[in-house]
Write an enzyme that holds these catalytic residues in place. Structure first.
Site, short mmCIF file in Angstrom:
data_model
loop_
_atom_site.label_atom_id
_atom_site.label_comp_id
_atom_site.label_asym_id
_atom_site.label_seq_id
_atom_site.Cartn_x
_atom_site.Cartn_y
_atom_site.Cartn_z
N GLY A 51 4.81 -71.54 7.96
CA GLY A 51 6.25 -71.35 8.16
C GLY A 51 6.66 -69.89 8.06
N ASP A 68 -0.40 -77.69 5.69
CA ASP A 68 0.85 -77.67 6.45
C ASP A 68 0.83 -78.84 7.43
N ASN A 69 1.96 -79.49 7.60
CA ASN A 69 2.02 -80.56 8.61
C ASN A 69 2.62 -80.07 9.93
N SER A 77 15.67 -71.24 -4.52
CA SER A 77 16.70 -70.68 -3.64
C SER A 77 17.94 -70.34 -4.46
N TYR A 100 20.02 -80.68 -0.44
CA TYR A 100 18.92 -79.71 -0.39
C TYR A 100 18.89 -78.87 -1.68
N LYS A 103 15.94 -78.36 -4.85
CA LYS A 103 15.39 -77.11 -5.40
C LYS A 103 15.62 -77.08 -6.92
N TYR A 120 15.21 -67.28 -3.85
CA TYR A 120 15.43 -66.38 -2.73
C TYR A 120 16.91 -66.32 -2.39
N VAL A 151 31.99 -67.31 14.26
CA VAL A 151 32.06 -66.72 12.91
C VAL A 151 32.83 -67.71 12.03
N PHE A 152 32.17 -68.20 11.00
CA PHE A 152 32.78 -69.25 10.19
C PHE A 152 33.78 -68.67 9.16
N ARG A 202 26.65 -61.90 2.04
CA ARG A 202 25.36 -62.41 1.56
C ARG A 202 24.43 -61.26 1.23
N ARG A 258 32.97 -72.89 7.32
CA ARG A 258 31.93 -73.92 7.32
C ARG A 258 31.94 -74.57 5.94
P1 NAD Z 1 9.86 -73.13 7.20
O1 NAD Z 1 10.34 -74.44 7.68
O2 NAD Z 1 9.67 -72.04 8.19
O3 NAD Z 1 8.46 -73.32 6.43
C1 NAD Z 1 8.15 -74.47 5.68
C2 NAD Z 1 6.74 -74.87 6.04
O4 NAD Z 1 6.38 -76.02 5.29
C3 NAD Z 1 6.58 -75.24 7.51
O5 NAD Z 1 5.38 -74.68 8.02
C4 NAD Z 1 6.53 -76.75 7.49
O6 NAD Z 1 5.82 -77.27 8.59
C5 NAD Z 1 5.86 -77.00 6.16
N1 NAD Z 1 6.14 -78.31 5.57
C6 NAD Z 1 7.34 -78.86 5.33
N2 NAD Z 1 7.20 -80.06 4.74
C7 NAD Z 1 5.86 -80.27 4.60
C8 NAD Z 1 5.09 -81.31 4.06
N3 NAD Z 1 5.63 -82.42 3.57
N4 NAD Z 1 3.74 -81.18 4.06
C9 NAD Z 1 3.15 -80.08 4.57
N5 NAD Z 1 3.85 -79.06 5.10
C10 NAD Z 1 5.19 -79.15 5.12
O7 NAD Z 1 10.84 -72.67 6.03
P2 NAD Z 1 10.94 -71.25 5.32
O8 NAD Z 1 12.21 -70.62 5.75
O9 NAD Z 1 9.68 -70.53 5.44
O10 NAD Z 1 11.16 -71.73 3.82
C11 NAD Z 1 10.09 -71.81 2.93
C12 NAD Z 1 10.57 -72.19 1.55
O11 NAD Z 1 11.52 -71.26 1.10
C13 NAD Z 1 11.21 -73.56 1.44
O12 NAD Z 1 10.80 -74.13 0.22
C14 NAD Z 1 12.68 -73.26 1.40
O13 NAD Z 1 13.38 -74.25 0.70
C15 NAD Z 1 12.69 -71.94 0.65
N6 NAD Z 1 13.84 -71.09 0.94
C16 NAD Z 1 14.07 -70.67 2.22
C17 NAD Z 1 15.17 -69.85 2.49
C18 NAD Z 1 15.47 -69.37 3.89
O14 NAD Z 1 16.55 -68.85 4.12
N7 NAD Z 1 14.55 -69.48 4.83
C19 NAD Z 1 15.99 -69.44 1.44
C20 NAD Z 1 15.72 -69.88 0.15
C21 NAD Z 1 14.63 -70.71 -0.09
C1 WQD Z 2 25.05 -66.61 6.46
C2 WQD Z 2 26.50 -66.33 6.76
C3 WQD Z 2 27.83 -68.23 7.39
C4 WQD Z 2 25.92 -69.05 11.19
C5 WQD Z 2 21.51 -70.62 3.82
C6 WQD Z 2 21.32 -71.77 2.86
C7 WQD Z 2 20.68 -71.28 1.60
C8 WQD Z 2 19.40 -70.51 1.90
C9 WQD Z 2 19.61 -69.45 2.91
C10 WQD Z 2 17.54 -72.02 1.79
C11 WQD Z 2 27.43 -67.39 6.18
C12 WQD Z 2 27.75 -67.22 8.51
C13 WQD Z 2 26.22 -68.45 9.99
C14 WQD Z 2 26.86 -69.03 12.24
C15 WQD Z 2 28.35 -67.78 10.83
N1 WQD Z 2 18.39 -71.35 2.46
N2 WQD Z 2 27.42 -67.84 9.80
N3 WQD Z 2 28.05 -68.37 12.01
O1 WQD Z 2 24.54 -70.16 4.33
O2 WQD Z 2 24.10 -67.95 3.18
O3 WQD Z 2 22.35 -69.66 3.23
O4 WQD Z 2 20.23 -70.00 4.08
O5 WQD Z 2 17.44 -72.11 0.60
O6 WQD Z 2 20.43 -72.40 0.85
O7 WQD Z 2 22.59 -72.32 2.59
O8 WQD Z 2 22.90 -68.49 5.30
O9 WQD Z 2 22.39 -67.66 7.53
O10 WQD Z 2 23.41 -69.95 7.30
O11 WQD Z 2 24.78 -67.95 6.83
O12 WQD Z 2 29.43 -67.21 10.68
O13 WQD Z 2 26.66 -69.57 13.33
O14 WQD Z 2 26.68 -66.35 8.17
O15 WQD Z 2 29.11 -68.77 7.29
O16 WQD Z 2 28.55 -66.74 5.70
P1 WQD Z 2 23.61 -69.09 3.99
P2 WQD Z 2 23.30 -68.56 6.81
#
Ligand code: NAD
Ligand code: WQD
Length: 381
Positions: free
Chosen positions: A15, A37-38, A148, A172, A176, A201, A242-243, A256, A333
């Site tokens: 991912g 990874d699936n 997160s 969600y 976490k 994160y 823009v939300f 953010r 939003r």
């Molecule tokens: P992503 O979807 O790109 O990566 C997740 C990976 O896990 C993928 O490759 C997916 O195929 C794999 N996966 C999911 N469920 C699975 C399962 N049951 N078995 C095996 N593989 C599985 O997401 P990402 O953005 O890389 O996020 C990674 C982690 O970071 C997650 O735990 C997410 O909650 C956390 N996180 C992400 C963000 C963000 O903004 N991207 C922010 C905060 C926390």
């Molecule tokens: C950023 C800003 C939106 C899209 C999310 C998850 C959080 C974490 C990170 C996993 C916000 C604005 C967005 C659009 C917009 N993920 N926006 N128009 O919401 O801060 O965090 O991702 O853990 O849990 O909630 O990130 O990128 O969605 O939004 O105006 O089409 O952009 O309102 O202010 P967010 P985001």
């Protein structure tokens, strides 16, 4: 002779975040990587490219063994199925064992989690329990967890420190939060064995500067930065909604803490190095946002500590990509909070973590990835 690498199991390494973590682990020279990874939201190509980037960084006289150590063993499997995890630990018994786990795999869409909560609990909670159970039965007690900032919900004050109340507002977010609680309870149950670090994160963005790996969500991205980068290569011509622009922020749009993915990924190497250090677990209950705790569990914010508004991000991406965005302000939003910015001081003090890359670099690297891979990984080797 170089010291042998410790084997780390990264769940979900294909991912977005996992692939950059895998790369930083390999580049550190200290770890080799195996993953399960699936490919629910990713492509195997990402892992091949990680190895290629790491091998390209080796000196010209590197041996075949040095190159081989950078190959990632891939198990196609599902962590919500316990036997899929058991298989890896069983096989690694004869390969020197697994030293620790970085548990990244999860479903991560806030909106979707409210529609299919059982799937989210199964994938994010049952899977975490499965993983911990198999680890315990194989005497592997080191784990770094992908948490997160969403665990803070709407925080009473910003910047947010780790002792801020944990009050997630989505299904969600609760997966976490509950995973963190489970990790803490497991650590409390056997402080002489278990060590866990949760990394909360903020908003990861950008890509490795090679442009070879990056974020490639399936379907229309819900997050701002991948949406903006895909718009710049011609997708979603209707433009950005823009939300809300009536928040009490610098320009009325939400603020953010965007952190470069390479800084965030490096934080995991810092956390792996910190896991064996006893001193970091002092007073861990308060610093984790939880109450009293006797185990070796700790949570850290991974953020840059700087806030950027939606419109500031649009301007930064315009500068990086040369694309002029069409924007339309629409209603807020559901679930958005005006401002989420990390206080990253604890991670800096105890893990030696610091996000050094700036906004311009983040947008430049994101644009390099997207412009070189307009369709993401699809159909690519
Ligand atoms: P992503 O979807 O790109 O990566 C997740 C990976 O896990 C993928 O490759 C997916 O195929 C794999 N996966 C999911 N469920 C699975 C399962 N049951 N078995 C095996 N593989 C599985 O997401 P990402 O953005 O890389 O996020 C990674 C982690 O970071 C997650 O735990 C997410 O909650 C956390 N996180 C992400 C963000 C963000 O903004 N991207 C922010 C905060 C926390
Ligand atoms: C950023 C800003 C939106 C899209 C999310 C998850 C959080 C974490 C990170 C996993 C916000 C604005 C967005 C659009 C917009 N993920 N926006 N128009 O919401 O801060 O965090 O991702 O853990 O849990 O909630 O990130 O990128 O969605 O939004 O105006 O089409 O952009 O309102 O202010 P967010 P985001």
């Amino acid at each position: 002779m170089a010291s042998p690498r410790k084997t780390i199991l990264i769940t979900g390494a294909a991912g977005y975040i996992g692939s950059h973590i895998a790369l930083c682990c390999l580049l550190s020279g200290k770890f080799s990587v195996v993953t399960i990874d699936n490919f629910h939201n990713s492509y195997p190509t990402a892992l091949k490219r990680v190895t290629k980037i790491a091998q390209d960084a080796l000196p010209a006289d590197a041996s075949d063994d040095d190159k081989k150590a950078l190959e990632i063993e891939v198990y196609r499997g599902d962590i919500s199925i316990k036997s899929d995890i058991e298989k890896i630990f069983d096989e690694y018994k004869s390969k020197g064992g697994i030293w620790g786990v970085i548990h990244v795999a999860a479903l991560k869409s806030v909106g979707e989690s409210g529609e299919i909560p059982i799937k989210y609990y199964e994938n994010n909670i049952t899977a975490t329990i499965n993983l911990l159970d198999v680890m315990e039965r194989n005497q592997v007690y080191n784990i770094v967890y992908s948490s997160s900032a969403t665990v803070y919900g709407a925080p009473p004050e910003c910047p947010i420190s780790e002792s801020s109340p944990l009050q997630p507002e989505s299904c969600y977010g609760r997966t976490k939060f509950m995973s963190e609680l489970i990790l803490k309870d497991v650590c409390d149950s056997a402080p002489e064995k278990w060590r866990a670090i949760s990394l909360r994160y903020f908003n990861p963005a950008g890509a490795h500067p090679s442009g070879q790996i990056g974020e490639d969500p399936r379907g229309r991205p819900g997050n701002l930065l991948p949406l903006l980068s895909q718009m710049a290569v011609g997708k979603f011509p209707e433009g950005l909604k823009v939300f809300g622009n009536d928040y009490t922020t610098v320009d009325g749009t939400c603020v953010r803490d965007y952190i470069h993915i390479m800084d965030l990924a490096q934080g995991h190497v810092d956390a792996l190095a910190a896991l064996p250090r006893d001193d970091i677990y002092a007073a861990q209950g308060k610093a984790s946002g939880f109450g009293a705790s006797g185990g070796k569990y700790k949570a850290y914010n991974l953020g840059k500590g700087e806030g950027m508004s939606v419109l500031q991000m649009v301007a930064a991406m315009e500068k990086a990509s040369g694309h002029k965005y069409k924007t339309e302000v629409v209603g807020r939003r559901t679930g958005d909070v005006p401002e989420l910015v990390a206080n990253p001081a604890l991670a800096e003090k105890e893990l030696g973590f610091k996000a050094t890359r700036g906004l311009e670099e983040m947008c430049r690297d994101l644009w390099k990835w997207q412009s070189q891979n307009p369709k993401g990984y699809e159909g690519q080797e």
